[in-house]
Design an enzyme around this catalytic site. Structure first.
Site, PDB file in Angstrom:
ATOM      1  N   LEU A 147     -28.828 -34.101 -39.139  1.00 26.15           N
ATOM      2  CA  LEU A 147     -29.495 -34.932 -38.142  1.00 26.15           C
ATOM      3  C   LEU A 147     -30.738 -35.593 -38.709  1.00 26.15           C
ATOM      4  O   LEU A 147     -31.095 -36.698 -38.325  1.00 26.15           O
ATOM      5  CB  LEU A 147     -29.876 -34.102 -36.913  1.00 26.15           C
ATOM      6  CG  LEU A 147     -28.732 -33.591 -36.049  1.00 26.15           C
ATOM      7  CD1 LEU A 147     -29.263 -32.722 -34.928  1.00 26.15           C
ATOM      8  CD2 LEU A 147     -27.930 -34.752 -35.490  1.00 26.15           C
ATOM      9  N   GLY A 148     -31.442 -34.908 -39.598  1.00 27.19           N
ATOM     10  CA  GLY A 148     -32.668 -35.475 -40.145  1.00 27.19           C
ATOM     11  C   GLY A 148     -33.416 -34.438 -40.962  1.00 27.19           C
ATOM     12  O   GLY A 148     -32.976 -33.296 -41.106  1.00 27.19           O
ATOM     13  N   ALA A 149     -34.553 -34.839 -41.501  1.00 25.71           N
ATOM     14  CA  ALA A 149     -35.369 -33.952 -42.320  1.00 25.71           C
ATOM     15  C   ALA A 149     -36.820 -34.329 -42.131  1.00 25.71           C
ATOM     16  O   ALA A 149     -37.152 -35.418 -41.665  1.00 25.71           O
ATOM     17  CB  ALA A 149     -34.967 -34.055 -43.792  1.00 25.71           C
ATOM     18  N   GLY A 150     -37.705 -33.419 -42.516  1.00 27.80           N
ATOM     19  CA  GLY A 150     -39.127 -33.686 -42.415  1.00 27.80           C
ATOM     20  C   GLY A 150     -39.920 -32.694 -43.230  1.00 27.80           C
ATOM     21  O   GLY A 150     -39.372 -31.983 -44.080  1.00 27.80           O
ATOM     22  N   GLY A 151     -41.218 -32.636 -42.963  1.00 31.38           N
ATOM     23  CA  GLY A 151     -42.093 -31.810 -43.760  1.00 31.38           C
ATOM     24  C   GLY A 151     -41.811 -30.331 -43.669  1.00 31.38           C
ATOM     25  O   GLY A 151     -42.168 -29.576 -44.574  1.00 31.38           O
ATOM     26  N   MET A 152     -41.152 -29.872 -42.593  1.00 30.24           N
ATOM     27  CA  MET A 152     -40.925 -28.448 -42.428  1.00 30.24           C
ATOM     28  C   MET A 152     -39.497 -28.011 -42.723  1.00 30.24           C
ATOM     29  O   MET A 152     -39.237 -26.830 -42.856  1.00 30.24           O
ATOM     30  CB  MET A 152     -41.316 -28.021 -41.009  1.00 30.24           C
ATOM     31  CG  MET A 152     -42.815 -28.070 -40.756  1.00 30.24           C
ATOM     32  SD  MET A 152     -43.242 -27.605 -39.063  1.00 30.24           S
ATOM     33  CE  MET A 152     -42.778 -25.881 -39.071  1.00 30.24           C
ATOM     34  N   VAL A 193     -32.607 -30.512 -40.482  1.00 29.34           N
ATOM     35  CA  VAL A 193     -32.035 -30.311 -39.153  1.00 29.34           C
ATOM     36  C   VAL A 193     -30.552 -30.664 -39.184  1.00 29.34           C
ATOM     37  O   VAL A 193     -30.158 -31.686 -39.749  1.00 29.34           O
ATOM     38  CB  VAL A 193     -32.743 -31.180 -38.096  1.00 29.34           C
ATOM     39  CG1 VAL A 193     -32.316 -30.772 -36.688  1.00 29.34           C
ATOM     40  CG2 VAL A 193     -34.247 -31.079 -38.247  1.00 29.34           C
ATOM     41  N   LYS A 244     -32.362 -25.872 -37.087  1.00 30.64           N
ATOM     42  CA  LYS A 244     -33.448 -26.316 -37.948  1.00 30.64           C
ATOM     43  C   LYS A 244     -33.752 -25.240 -38.976  1.00 30.64           C
ATOM     44  O   LYS A 244     -34.180 -24.137 -38.624  1.00 30.64           O
ATOM     45  CB  LYS A 244     -34.670 -26.629 -37.099  1.00 30.64           C
ATOM     46  CG  LYS A 244     -34.350 -27.693 -36.065  1.00 30.64           C
ATOM     47  CD  LYS A 244     -35.114 -27.527 -34.785  1.00 30.64           C
ATOM     48  CE  LYS A 244     -34.523 -28.442 -33.700  1.00 30.64           C
ATOM     49  NZ  LYS A 244     -35.290 -28.397 -32.467  1.00 30.64           N
ATOM     50  N   ASP A 272     -48.651 -31.857 -31.151  1.00 33.70           N
ATOM     51  CA  ASP A 272     -48.051 -32.984 -31.871  1.00 33.70           C
ATOM     52  C   ASP A 272     -47.166 -33.809 -30.941  1.00 33.70           C
ATOM     53  O   ASP A 272     -46.051 -34.187 -31.295  1.00 33.70           O
ATOM     54  CB  ASP A 272     -47.245 -32.471 -33.067  1.00 33.70           C
ATOM     55  CG  ASP A 272     -46.934 -33.573 -34.081  1.00 33.70           C
ATOM     56  OD1 ASP A 272     -47.643 -34.607 -34.055  1.00 33.70           O
ATOM     57  OD2 ASP A 272     -46.006 -33.408 -34.887  1.00 33.70           O
TER      58      ASP A 272
END
Length: 581
Positions: A31-36, A39, A53, A147
């Site tokens: 689904l996506g990715a980020g700093g943590m 997903v 996640k 956030d």
């Protein structure tokens, strides 16, 4: 491509190092990715879609993070509001901590505004009321979101969903926050949060006011630009509410500098009711018709994905299991209560830069940890290029996920800070010479789009067509054919699979004209050839041109190895020189 992923759908295919199962959950797609972390889309045994996640390895190795993550996830389990995404399952004790939340096939507010522009006042009233009700439940559980931003507000057919409440606070316990795991997004912080003071529920109310203004105006209440400049305006200046409909004037009260002067969530709901000429309702056509159609398409996509997943074996790939501890959730997940909620889109905000004219749907938006679906990119296995054998990357290297993209702005020009020149690349190859244009015949000048403060992690690459550029993992031995720009720290070089990279010298002004006229090409530039402010022109086979300004490399003491870049991209600036992608 994963068999359950269809071209043109909402998801990304799995890659070799993605898990195929997490504690019994079959993984269908990214689904996506980020700093943590990363997903994934999965399903409960009853068929409900969920977002799983998986936390980054280096965060999981930090005891402070684990302790805070455990307490925040357990607190989040108590939040079961109609306008939040409930935690379905989690494991904070295993080798790779993870959690699963309900998923809804709706776009984030950030994506919806980028696609369709500002919302009608009636829709904003329902949006703000729903967010306020979510905050009322979140605060009632003793959690401060910290956030709240457009990327963390998802639009479902029966109302908004506020997600990621409290989870960002877990990163605050680690030394890794200085490397890009940001607690809060600068453009939507409260004054007290921007000044590093203690934050409470009123800080979330300030962010809610900013999100409401963004939905109504398609712009931030405190403008865009450098994150430090935005934070200064948040602390010292009044918001720009020009053009805000009269029904939404009460949002100014949410943006009061003094937390004591802001209304609480219950008060905001009453203000929405008083401002609405008709009774508030999230049912029916609360969203404009194009957004409802988008939700319908996403619903069909995840349903088709589930059918395909059930018809195919899990396939090769690692698996994550529950840790044998009493604090972990049951190994067999329970069917979540309706309504399903979702995961957000894109990472640290500000909004994606859009040139003049109609906005285009972002094909690969930067995502925070809990990301909403976005259109899938169809990849073909790398075939045309791989690093020379003596420089082959080790398959055991653990590449870190991108640390964040801050300060995304659209501008009409680019900086002229340049340094260092080598007529030959690190392999001793000379440029192509002559006066031939970089990639075919130049087209009329397209409008530039600039992204500042991009952190590109070791063994990751970016594509200039993405808005904003979302770093992608290169795999074990080679970069994808569409690696427009990559960083490989094993040999300490920057490069492009288009094999047309030029390092400008001090006498050259970084511009589209300069990049079009430059002919001294190489495939890669070593870090020893660049210094802070050095500029590189990059041409892609698909006709994009980018001016990249090197801002430095992470310190040796930091756990992540990355370079920081500013990018100015002119998309479709030339006729494609290759097959494209």
């Amino acid at each position: 491509m994963h068999q359950g992923t269809t071209a043109g759908g909402q998801f990304q295919p799995l890659v070799d190092n993605d898990p195929r199962t997490v504690a019994g959950y079959r993984i269908a797609a990214r689904l996506g990715a980020g700093g943590m972390g990363q997903v994934y889309l999965s399903y409960t045994p009853g068929g409900h879609p969920i977002a799983v996640k998986v936390i980054r390895p280096e965060l999981g190795d930090d005891p402070g993070f684990r302790q805070r993550f455990r307490s925040e996830v357990q607190a989040a389990q108590r939040v079961q509001g109609l306008y939040t995404a409930p935690v379905i399952d989690f494991d904070t004790e295993g080798e790779r901590p993870w959690l699963a939340t309900a998923y809804v096939p709706g776009p984030s507010l950030a994506v919806a505004v980028g696609e369709h522009g500002r919302f009608p006042a009636a829709t904003v009233l329902r949006l703000v009321a729903g967010m306020a009700e979510a905050l009322k439940v979140i605060h009632g559980a003793g959690i401060v979101h910290r956030d709240l931003k457009p990327a963390n507000v998802l639009l479902a057919s029966d109302g908004p969903r506020v997600i990621d409440f409290g989870i960002a606070r877990a990163a605050d316990a680690t030394a890794l926050t200085g490397t890009g795991v940001t607690v809060g997004t600068p453009a939507f912080m409260s004054p007290e949060q921007a000044e590093g003071k203690a934050v409470g529920p009123a800080s979330d109310v300030f962010a809610l006011g900013q999100v409401g203004v963004f939905a109504a105006l398609a712009n931030s209440a405190y403008g865009q630009g450098n994150s430090h400049a935005v934070l200064y305006r948040i602390v010292h200046e009044e918001p720009d509410l020009t053009g805000l409909p009269a029904e939404l004037d009460f949002l100014a009260r949410c943006l009061a500098k003094d937390p004591a002067d802001r209304p609480d969530p219950a008060g905001i709901i009453e203000l929405c009711r008083a401002a609405s000429p008709t009774p508030l309702s999230q049912q029916g056509s609360w969203l404009p018709e194009p957004m409802e159609a988008d939700i319908h398409r996403r619903t069909e996509a995840w349903a088709a994905m589930r059918t395909s997943l059930n018809a195919t074996p899990a396939g090769p790939g690692p698996a994550l299991h529950h840790a044998p501890t009493a604090t972990a959730a049951p190994a067999t997940p329970a069917t979540p209560p309706p309504p399903p909620a979702a995961v957000p889109a894109q990472p640290p905000y500000p909004a994606q830069p859009t040139p003049a004219g109609p906005a285009s749907y972002p094909t690969s938006p930067q995502h925070s940890l809990h990301s909403a679906p976005y259109p899938m990119h169809s990849h073909t296995p790398p075939s045309s290029w791989a690093p020379p054998p003596k420089k082959k990357m080790s398959g055991g290297v653990i590449a870190l996920i991108v640390l964040g993209v801050l300060g995304v702005v659209a501008v009409g020009g680019c900086a002229a800070v340049v340094a260092g020149l080598s007529d030959r690349g690190p392999d001793g190859r000379s440029g192509t010479g002559g006066g031939t244009r970089a990639s075919g015949t130049p087209r009329p000048d397209p409008k530039p789009v600039t992204y500042t403060g991009v952190h590109l992690t070791n063994d990751y690459y970016i594509r200039f067509a993405d808005s904003p550029p979302k770093p992608l993992h290169s795999g074990d031995a080679a970069y994808e054919d569409d690696a427009d720009f990559y960083y490989w720290s094993d040999e300490r070089y920057l490069g492009s699979n288009g094999e047309k990279v030029s390092l400008l010298n001090n006498s050259q002004k970084g511009s589209l004209k300069t990049c079009r006229e430059e002919t001294r090409f190489t495939e890669r530039i070593t870090l020893s050839q660049v210094s802070r402010g050095s500029q590189l022109c990059v041409h892609t086979q698909s006709g994009h041109i980018a001016l990249i300004t090197y801002r430095g490399r992470s310190a040796a003491s930091e756990p992540a190895d990355y370079v920081t870049l500013d990018l100015t991209v002119w998309r479709n600036a030339e006729e494609p020189s290759g097959s494209g992608y």
